[in-house]
Write an enzyme that holds these catalytic residues in place. Structure first.
Site, PDB file in Angstrom:
ATOM      1  N   HIS A  61      -3.774   7.408   2.856  1.00  0.00           N
ATOM      2  CA  HIS A  61      -3.783   6.511   2.360  1.00  0.00           C
ATOM      3  C   HIS A  61      -5.303   5.641   3.004  1.00  0.00           C
ATOM      4  O   HIS A  61      -4.962   5.214   4.254  1.00  0.00           O
ATOM      5  CB  HIS A  61      -2.645   4.754   2.599  1.00  0.00           C
ATOM      6  CG  HIS A  61      -3.508   3.681   2.231  1.00  0.00           C
ATOM      7  ND1 HIS A  61      -3.886   3.108   1.112  1.00  0.00           N
ATOM      8  CD2 HIS A  61      -3.232   2.012   2.753  1.00  0.00           C
ATOM      9  CE1 HIS A  61      -3.706   1.892   1.824  1.00  0.00           C
ATOM     10  NE2 HIS A  61      -4.103   1.130   2.256  1.00  0.00           N
TER      11      HIS A  61
ATOM     12  N   CYS B 269       0.649  -0.838   0.019  1.00  0.00           N
ATOM     13  CA  CYS B 269      -0.168  -0.203   0.162  1.00  0.00           C
ATOM     14  C   CYS B 269       0.744   1.218   0.153  1.00  0.00           C
ATOM     15  O   CYS B 269       0.229   2.346  -0.252  1.00  0.00           O
ATOM     16  CB  CYS B 269      -1.436  -0.161   1.418  1.00  0.00           C
ATOM     17  SG  CYS B 269      -1.867  -1.231   1.186  1.00  0.00           S
TER      18      CYS B 269
ATOM     19  N   ASN C  37      -9.977   0.119  -0.033  1.00  0.00           N
ATOM     20  CA  ASN C  37      -8.496   0.027  -0.014  1.00  0.00           C
ATOM     21  C   ASN C  37      -8.174  -0.457  -0.531  1.00  0.00           C
ATOM     22  O   ASN C  37      -8.413  -2.035  -1.443  1.00  0.00           O
ATOM     23  CB  ASN C  37      -8.519  -0.437   1.561  1.00  0.00           C
ATOM     24  CG  ASN C  37      -6.800  -0.526   1.619  1.00  0.00           C
ATOM     25  OD1 ASN C  37      -5.915  -0.037   0.492  1.00  0.00           O
ATOM     26  ND2 ASN C  37      -6.508  -1.182   2.028  1.00  0.00           N
TER      27      ASN C  37
HETATM   28  N1  COA Z   1     -19.081  -7.898  10.232  1.00  0.00           N
HETATM   29  C1  COA Z   1     -18.692  -7.934  11.915  1.00  0.00           C
HETATM   30  N2  COA Z   1     -17.693  -8.698  11.762  1.00  0.00           N
HETATM   31  C2  COA Z   1     -16.929  -8.784  12.236  1.00  0.00           C
HETATM   32  C3  COA Z   1     -16.417  -8.618  11.063  1.00  0.00           C
HETATM   33  C4  COA Z   1     -16.914  -8.560   9.666  1.00  0.00           C
HETATM   34  N3  COA Z   1     -16.531  -8.370   8.621  1.00  0.00           N
HETATM   35  N4  COA Z   1     -14.878  -8.882  10.908  1.00  0.00           N
HETATM   36  C5  COA Z   1     -15.169  -9.086  12.575  1.00  0.00           C
HETATM   37  N5  COA Z   1     -15.565  -9.396  12.989  1.00  0.00           N
HETATM   38  C6  COA Z   1     -16.390  -9.381  14.575  1.00  0.00           C
HETATM   39  C7  COA Z   1     -14.638 -10.252  14.955  1.00  0.00           C
HETATM   40  O1  COA Z   1     -15.463 -11.482  15.393  1.00  0.00           O
HETATM   41  C8  COA Z   1     -14.695  -9.901  16.226  1.00  0.00           C
HETATM   42  O2  COA Z   1     -15.602 -10.566  17.139  1.00  0.00           O
HETATM   43  P1  COA Z   1     -15.701 -11.337  18.420  1.00  0.00           P
HETATM   44  O3  COA Z   1     -15.361  -9.597  19.153  1.00  0.00           O
HETATM   45  O4  COA Z   1     -16.769 -11.793  18.799  1.00  0.00           O
HETATM   46  O5  COA Z   1     -14.268 -11.757  19.127  1.00  0.00           O
HETATM   47  C9  COA Z   1     -15.401  -8.444  16.386  1.00  0.00           C
HETATM   48  O6  COA Z   1     -16.147  -8.143  14.980  1.00  0.00           O
HETATM   49  C10 COA Z   1     -14.433  -7.088  16.886  1.00  0.00           C
HETATM   50  O7  COA Z   1     -13.062  -7.556  15.814  1.00  0.00           O
HETATM   51  P2  COA Z   1     -12.419  -7.289  15.524  1.00  0.00           P
HETATM   52  O8  COA Z   1     -10.544  -8.147  14.608  1.00  0.00           O
HETATM   53  O9  COA Z   1     -11.260  -6.703  17.175  1.00  0.00           O
HETATM   54  O10 COA Z   1     -12.288  -5.752  14.659  1.00  0.00           O
HETATM   55  P3  COA Z   1     -12.142  -4.062  14.989  1.00  0.00           P
HETATM   56  O11 COA Z   1     -12.477  -3.228  15.809  1.00  0.00           O
HETATM   57  O12 COA Z   1     -10.675  -3.986  14.665  1.00  0.00           O
HETATM   58  O13 COA Z   1     -11.988  -4.543  13.128  1.00  0.00           O
HETATM   59  C11 COA Z   1     -10.802  -3.881  11.331  1.00  0.00           C
HETATM   60  C12 COA Z   1     -11.703  -4.919  12.338  1.00  0.00           C
HETATM   61  C13 COA Z   1      -9.757  -5.444  10.309  1.00  0.00           C
HETATM   62  C14 COA Z   1     -11.340  -3.249  10.430  1.00  0.00           C
HETATM   63  C15 COA Z   1      -9.050  -3.454  12.008  1.00  0.00           C
HETATM   64  O14 COA Z   1      -8.832  -3.263  12.981  1.00  0.00           O
HETATM   65  C16 COA Z   1      -8.629  -2.831  11.295  1.00  0.00           C
HETATM   66  O15 COA Z   1      -8.504  -2.145  10.011  1.00  0.00           O
HETATM   67  N6  COA Z   1      -7.558  -2.956  11.289  1.00  0.00           N
HETATM   68  C17 COA Z   1      -6.706  -2.366  10.234  1.00  0.00           C
HETATM   69  C18 COA Z   1      -5.885  -3.563   8.639  1.00  0.00           C
HETATM   70  C19 COA Z   1      -5.566  -2.574   7.729  1.00  0.00           C
HETATM   71  O16 COA Z   1      -5.759  -1.444   7.258  1.00  0.00           O
HETATM   72  N7  COA Z   1      -5.342  -3.192   6.906  1.00  0.00           N
HETATM   73  C20 COA Z   1      -4.642  -2.758   5.276  1.00  0.00           C
HETATM   74  C21 COA Z   1      -3.592  -2.455   5.444  1.00  0.00           C
HETATM   75  S1  COA Z   1      -3.038  -1.506   3.734  1.00  0.00           S
END
Ligand code: COA
Length: 331
Positions: A258, A111, A288
Site C-alpha cells: 500500500h 486501505c 495514497n
Molecule cells: N507541510 C509542512 N509542515 C507540515 C505539514 C505539511 N503538509 N504537515 C505537518 N507539518 C508540520 C507539523 O505541524 C510539525 O510542525 P512542528 O514541528 O512545528 O510541530 C512538523 O511538520 C512535523 O509534523 P509531524 O506530524 O511530526 O510529521 P511526520 O514526520 O510525522 O509526517 C505524516 C507527517 C502525515 C507525513 C506522517 O506522520 C505519516 O505519513 N503518517 C502515516 C499516515 C498514513 O499513512 N495515513 C494513511 C494510512 S492508510
C-alpha cells in the site's frame, strides 16, 4: 484447482494536482511533502466518481482477461468513499459494465479493502460457489479530505484498480516450477485503535432521538500513530504470511505495498531485510488512493511488463479500522 489473477485494469481522473498547487491552499511546500512522504503529485476527481472509475478499471481488466461482462460471476468493490449509501457501488458497476449475471456487493476495510476483497473472492472461488470475480478498489477521497488540513490533504489521491480472478480446474505449473495462484493470506484488525484514522458519517439522528449536531465528515488522522502502526504491523504480517507458506523473503520477486508513505515502504523493506528495488512504487505520482492503491500499482507494474509468469508477489496493505493484511500469490 488454481485461483489466479488473469486480468488487471486501472483508471485515474484526468486532473493532476501537484504539491505546488497545494502550496496555494495550505502552508506547506513541495520540499516538505516530497521529503516526508515521497509524493509529488496525485490525481483528483474533476467529476469522475467511484463507480465510473471502477467501471473503467473493470472493463480494462476484463479486456486483458479476454472475458465479456456477462461472464462475470461476482463483483466485489472495496471502497470507503462511495457516492451513494444505497445502492452499493458494486451494483452501480454491474449496471455500468453490463455484468447482468453477476452478484455484486461492497466491502469496506479502507486501505486494506482490495486485499480483503481479494481474499473474500478467493474463498468464494475455492469453495466452488463462483468461478470468477472482479475485485475492485475504487476511491474518490478528495471529497472526504479537509482541504485546509495540511496534515492530511497532501497525502491522498483518487483512482480505481481492478483484478479479474479466475478459478481453473487444473493445476498450473510455471516454467520455474512454481504452482500458479494464491498461496497464502493473512488479515488482521485492531478496532481499539480505530479513531486514529477516522471519517464521520451520519450521527444517530432519528424521530426518537434529541436532535444532534452532524459530526464532521472529513478525514481525521493521527499521522504518527498510523505511521508507528504501519511500520510495525506490515512487516510482521508479511513475515507471518511467509512463515505460513514456508517461504523466505528471498523467494519473493515483488512486494506490492500500500502506497501511503515512501518512508513506511523503506522501513518495511529494512525490517524484512529485503532489497528496496523489489518494492515497486507509484506514490510519487498517485499519492495514497486507499483501497485503489494496490490494484492500480499491480496494473501499472503488470502492463509495463514488470511481472512475469512464475513471479511470486506479496500484496500487503494497512489502513483505517485499523486493518492490515498480506497475500502471497504466484503469477
Ligand atoms: N507541510 C509542512 N509542515 C507540515 C505539514 C505539511 N503538509 N504537515 C505537518 N507539518 C508540520 C507539523 O505541524 C510539525 O510542525 P512542528 O514541528 O512545528 O510541530 C512538523 O511538520 C512535523 O509534523 P509531524 O506530524 O511530526 O510529521 P511526520 O514526520 O510525522 O509526517 C505524516 C507527517 C502525515 C507525513 C506522517 O506522520 C505519516 O505519513 N503518517 C502515516 C499516515 C498514513 O499513512 N495515513 C494513511 C494510512 S492508510
Amino acid at each position: 484447482m488454481t485461483i489466479n489473477i488473469t486480468g488487471t485494469g486501472s483508471a485515474l481522473p484526468e486532473k493532476v494536482v501537484t504539491n505546488f498547487d497545494l502550496e496555494k491552499l495550505v502552508e506547506t511546500s513541495d520540499e516538505w511533502i516530497q521529503k516526508r512522504t515521497g509524493i509529488a503529485e496525485r490525481r483528483i476527481s474533476g467529476g469522475e466518481t467511484v463507480s465510473t472509475l471502477a467501471a473503467d478499471a473493470c472493463s480494462r481488466a476484463l479486456e486483458m482477461a479476454g472475458k465479456t461482462a456477462d461472464e462475470v460471476d461476482l463483483i466485489l468493490v472495496a471502497t470507503c468513499s462511495p457516492e451513494l449509501l444505497l445502492p452499493c457501488c458494486a451494483c452501480q458497476v454491474q449496471d455500468l459494465i453490463g455484468a447482468s449475471n453477476a452478484v455484486a456487493f461492497d466491502l469496506n476495510a479502507a486501505c486494506s479493502g482490495f486485499l480483503f476483497a481479494l481474499n473474500t473472492a478467493y474463498v468464494y472461488l475455492q469453495t466452488g460457489i463462483y468461478k470468477n470475480a472482479l475485485v475492485v478498489g475504487s476511491e474518490v477521497l478528495s471529497k472526504l479530505v479537509d482541504w485546509s488540513d495540511r496534515g492530511t490533504c497532501i497525502l491522498f489521491g483518487d483512482g480505481a484498480g481492478a483484478a479479474f480472478v479466475e478459478a481453473s480446474g487444473e493445476e498450473i505449473i510455471r516454467s520455474n516450477g512454481r504452482r500458479a495462484g494464491m498461496e497464502c493470506m493473512v488479515q488482521g484488525s485492531d478496532g481499539a485503535k480505530g479513531m486514529v484514522l477516522s471519517c464521520g458519517e451520519r450521527a444517530v439522528n432519528n424521530a426518537f432521538t434529541p436532535k444532534r449536531q452532524m459530526e464532521s465528515s472529513y478525514i481525521h488522522m493521527d499521522g504518527q500513530e498510523v505511521y508507528k502502526f504501519a511500520t510495525k504491523q506490515v512487516p510482521a504480517c508479511i513475515q507471518k504470511a511467509l512463515d505460513r507458506a514456508d517461504l523466505a523473503v528471498e523467494d519473493v520477486d515483488w512486494f506490492m505495498l500500500h502506497q501511503a508513505n515512501v518512508r513506511i515502504i523503506e522501513s518495511v523493506a529494512k525490517r524484512l531485510k529485503a532489497d528496496i528495488a523489489r518494492f515497486p512504487m507509484n506514490i510519487h505520482k498517485a499519492g495514497n488512493m486507499s483501497s485503489a492503491t494496490i490494484p492500480v500499482l499491480l496494473d501499472e507494474w503488470n502492463r509495463s511488463g514488470g511481472i512475469k509468469e512464475g513471479d511470486r508477489l506479496v500484496l500487503s496493505g494497512f489502513g483505517a479500522g485499523l486493518t492490515y493484511g498480506a497475500s502471497i500469490l504466484v503469477w
